[in-house]
Write a protein that holds these residues in place. Structure first.
Motif, PDB file in Angstrom:
ATOM      1  N   TYR A  49       0.824  -1.222   0.000  1.00 23.25           N
ATOM      2  CA  TYR A  49       0.000   0.000   0.000  1.00 23.25           C
ATOM      3  C   TYR A  49       0.853   1.265   0.000  1.00 23.25           C
ATOM      4  CZ  TYR A  49      -3.611   3.411   1.159  1.00 23.25           C
ATOM      5  OH  TYR A  49      -4.450   4.500   1.132  1.00 23.25           O
ATOM      6  N   ASP A  50       1.552   1.530   1.096  1.00 21.01           N
ATOM      7  CA  ASP A  50       2.249   2.813   1.254  1.00 21.01           C
ATOM      8  C   ASP A  50       3.324   3.034   0.191  1.00 21.01           C
ATOM      9  OD1 ASP A  50       1.532   3.686   4.452  1.00 21.01           O
ATOM     10  OD2 ASP A  50       1.370   1.580   3.907  1.00 21.01           O
ATOM     11  N   LEU A  51       4.175   2.029  -0.031  1.00 22.56           N
ATOM     12  CA  LEU A  51       5.268   2.217  -0.991  1.00 22.56           C
ATOM     13  C   LEU A  51       4.764   2.370  -2.426  1.00 22.56           C
ATOM     14  CD1 LEU A  51       8.116  -0.099   0.353  1.00 22.56           C
ATOM     15  CD2 LEU A  51       7.768   2.351   0.705  1.00 22.56           C
ATOM     16  N   PRO A  52       3.848   1.512  -2.916  1.00 20.78           N
ATOM     17  CA  PRO A  52       3.324   1.739  -4.270  1.00 20.78           C
ATOM     18  C   PRO A  52       2.648   3.098  -4.419  1.00 20.78           C
ATOM     19  CG  PRO A  52       2.817  -0.487  -3.554  1.00 20.78           C
ATOM     20  CD  PRO A  52       3.366   0.235  -2.360  1.00 20.78           C
ATOM     21  N   MET A  53       1.941   3.531  -3.369  1.00 23.79           N
ATOM     22  CA  MET A  53       1.275   4.839  -3.407  1.00 23.79           C
ATOM     23  C   MET A  53       2.312   5.959  -3.502  1.00 23.79           C
ATOM     24  SD  MET A  53      -2.060   6.129  -2.548  1.00 23.79           S
ATOM     25  CE  MET A  53      -2.712   5.713  -0.955  1.00 23.79           C
ATOM     26  N   LEU A  54       3.354   5.872  -2.696  1.00 25.60           N
ATOM     27  CA  LEU A  54       4.392   6.904  -2.728  1.00 25.60           C
ATOM     28  C   LEU A  54       5.129   6.917  -4.058  1.00 25.60           C
ATOM     29  CD1 LEU A  54       5.925   6.642   0.854  1.00 25.60           C
ATOM     30  CD2 LEU A  54       4.602   8.543  -0.077  1.00 25.60           C
ATOM     31  N   GLU A  55       5.442   5.752  -4.567  1.00 24.19           N
ATOM     32  CA  GLU A  55       6.157   5.676  -5.847  1.00 24.19           C
ATOM     33  C   GLU A  55       5.330   6.306  -6.961  1.00 24.19           C
ATOM     34  OE1 GLU A  55       6.988   1.533  -6.182  1.00 24.19           O
ATOM     35  OE2 GLU A  55       8.849   1.666  -5.034  1.00 24.19           O
ATOM     36  N   ARG A  56       4.036   6.060  -6.960  1.00 21.64           N
ATOM     37  CA  ARG A  56       3.169   6.638  -7.982  1.00 21.64           C
ATOM     38  C   ARG A  56       3.089   8.151  -7.853  1.00 21.64           C
ATOM     39  NH1 ARG A  56      -2.015   6.022  -6.578  1.00 21.64           N
ATOM     40  NH2 ARG A  56      -2.682   8.118  -7.154  1.00 21.64           N
ATOM     41  N   HIS A  57       2.972   8.633  -6.629  1.00 22.34           N
ATOM     42  CA  HIS A  57       2.905  10.080  -6.414  1.00 22.34           C
ATOM     43  C   HIS A  57       4.219  10.759  -6.806  1.00 22.34           C
ATOM     44  CE1 HIS A  57      -0.875   9.354  -4.384  1.00 22.34           C
ATOM     45  NE2 HIS A  57      -0.995  10.639  -4.068  1.00 22.34           N
ATOM     46  N   CYS A  58       5.342  10.136  -6.442  1.00 21.35           N
ATOM     47  CA  CYS A  58       6.639  10.713  -6.817  1.00 21.35           C
ATOM     48  C   CYS A  58       6.762  10.802  -8.333  1.00 21.35           C
ATOM     49  CB  CYS A  58       7.777   9.887  -6.237  1.00 21.35           C
ATOM     50  SG  CYS A  58       8.040  10.141  -4.470  1.00 21.35           S
ATOM     51  N   LEU A  59       6.300   9.790  -9.022  1.00 24.01           N
ATOM     52  CA  LEU A  59       6.347   9.792 -10.482  1.00 24.01           C
ATOM     53  C   LEU A  59       5.476  10.912 -11.037  1.00 24.01           C
ATOM     54  CD1 LEU A  59       7.370   8.352 -13.041  1.00 24.01           C
ATOM     55  CD2 LEU A  59       5.323   6.910 -12.934  1.00 24.01           C
ATOM     56  N   GLU A  60       4.296  11.093 -10.487  1.00 22.07           N
ATOM     57  CA  GLU A  60       3.372  12.114 -10.968  1.00 22.07           C
ATOM     58  C   GLU A  60       3.895  13.523 -10.706  1.00 22.07           C
ATOM     59  OE1 GLU A  60      -0.352  11.234  -9.108  1.00 22.07           O
ATOM     60  OE2 GLU A  60      -0.724   9.451 -10.349  1.00 22.07           O
ATOM     61  N   TYR A  61       4.605  13.705  -9.597  1.00 23.16           N
ATOM     62  CA  TYR A  61       5.122  15.030  -9.236  1.00 23.16           C
ATOM     63  C   TYR A  61       6.559  15.245  -9.704  1.00 23.16           C
ATOM     64  CZ  TYR A  61       1.148  16.374  -6.298  1.00 23.16           C
ATOM     65  OH  TYR A  61      -0.095  16.741  -5.843  1.00 23.16           O
ATOM     66  N   GLY A  62       7.153  14.248 -10.343  1.00 27.11           N
ATOM     67  CA  GLY A  62       8.534  14.383 -10.808  1.00 27.11           C
ATOM     68  C   GLY A  62       9.540  14.413  -9.679  1.00 27.11           C
ATOM     69  N   LEU A  63       9.253  13.673  -8.603  1.00 25.16           N
ATOM     70  CA  LEU A  63      10.126  13.642  -7.433  1.00 25.16           C
ATOM     71  C   LEU A  63      10.922  12.340  -7.391  1.00 25.16           C
ATOM     72  CD1 LEU A  63       7.525  14.935  -4.830  1.00 25.16           C
ATOM     73  CD2 LEU A  63       9.255  16.291  -6.014  1.00 25.16           C
ATOM     74  N   THR A  64      12.011  12.345  -6.647  1.00 21.13           N
ATOM     75  CA  THR A  64      12.823  11.147  -6.485  1.00 21.13           C
ATOM     76  C   THR A  64      12.342  10.359  -5.279  1.00 21.13           C
ATOM     77  OG1 THR A  64      14.751  12.251  -7.444  1.00 21.13           O
ATOM     78  CG2 THR A  64      15.154  10.260  -6.149  1.00 21.13           C
ATOM     79  N   MET A  65      12.036   9.105  -5.489  1.00 16.28           N
ATOM     80  CA  MET A  65      11.603   8.247  -4.387  1.00 16.28           C
ATOM     81  C   MET A  65      12.771   8.004  -3.440  1.00 16.28           C
ATOM     82  SD  MET A  65       9.057   6.450  -3.132  1.00 16.28           S
ATOM     83  CE  MET A  65       8.771   5.021  -2.055  1.00 16.28           C
ATOM     84  N   PHE A  66      12.506   8.053  -2.141  1.00 17.85           N
ATOM     85  CA  PHE A  66      13.581   7.804  -1.181  1.00 17.85           C
ATOM     86  C   PHE A  66      14.134   6.381  -1.366  1.00 17.85           C
ATOM     87  CE2 PHE A  66       9.596   6.961   1.275  1.00 17.85           C
ATOM     88  CZ  PHE A  66       9.761   5.617   1.512  1.00 17.85           C
TER      89      PHE A  66
END
Length: 222
Positions: A116-133
């Motif tokens: 849940y949390d990691l896939p959600m964060l990865e998707r949001h980072c991709l959408e915002y152009g951010l680097t996943m920790f």
């Protein structure tokens, strides 16, 4: 770390954490607009520092996040987070930056975060152009499953609360920060069990399968 999703289960590879006992962790949790990480928006971050000898530290991080879609009424009631609050909440990229500053390079701990949390964060980072920790992440669900092959239930938070006999009276469940406190208590019991078995490490094994939580079919209907 590599997570491979299969029908009803998932496996993890390329993760090893040692030692387990003598270190400071950062426990985190997210709330969202729903339970499908492929489509839902983050509504809240929560994080606390934790060390077994000392428990949960006084320092913590908590912030609402302006969701990318409306929160359904049932989820508003469950989390206590309203669409009205979303109007003034900061954007994901702002909160994510502060969250990353809080966690630093510490090993993270979550529950059901691999699905849940990691896939959600990865998707949001991709959408915002951010680097996943790139922090290593331990999941209490996976850690418990590894040492309890006899358990065939879906290892949910509620399952572990019942399994370990935790008293959650007075705790606002589904608030990200307060849920971090529950995860910390679960993690304490898991670490104790690892210690009893002489294990001071967690190493992912590709053939160990965790049962995924089930998204109700009605929820998936568009």
């Amino acid at each position: 770390m590599k997570i491979t999703f299969e029908e009803g289960t998932y496996t993890i590879e390329e993760l090893s954490v040692a030692p387990l006992q003598n270190r400071t962790y950062c426990i985190f949790d997210l709330e969202g607009t729903g339970i499908d990480p492929t489509v839902e928006g983050v509504t809240q971050f929560g994080a606390v520092r934790y060390r077994r000898e000392e428990g949960v530290a006084a320092s913590s991080f908590s912030s609402l996040v302006r969701a990318s879609k409306p929160i359904p009424e049932a989820v508003e009631k469950l989390t206590g987070i309203t669409n009205q609050e979303m109007l003034q909440a900061p954007l994901f990229n702002e909160v994510y930056e502060h969250f990353c500053n809080f966690i630093g390079d510490q090993v993270l701990v979550t529950h059901a975060g691999y699905e849940y949390d990691l896939p959600m964060l990865e998707r949001h980072c991709l959408e915002y152009g951010l680097t996943m920790f790139t922090n290593k992440v331990l999941d209490t669900k996976a850690m418990f499953t590894y040492i309890h092959p006899e358990v065939t239930d879906v290892v949910s938070t509620d399952f572990l609360i019942h399994y370990y006999g935790l008293d959650t009276d007075g705790i606002h469940r589904h608030d990200a920060l307060e849920d971090c406190g529950i995860i910390a208590r679960i993690f304490e019991y898991v670490l104790e069990e690892y210690e009893q078995q002489g294990l001071d490490y967690f190493t992912a094994v590709p053939d160990k399968r965790m049962r995924r939580f089930v998204i109700p079919e009605m929820y998936l209907k568009k």
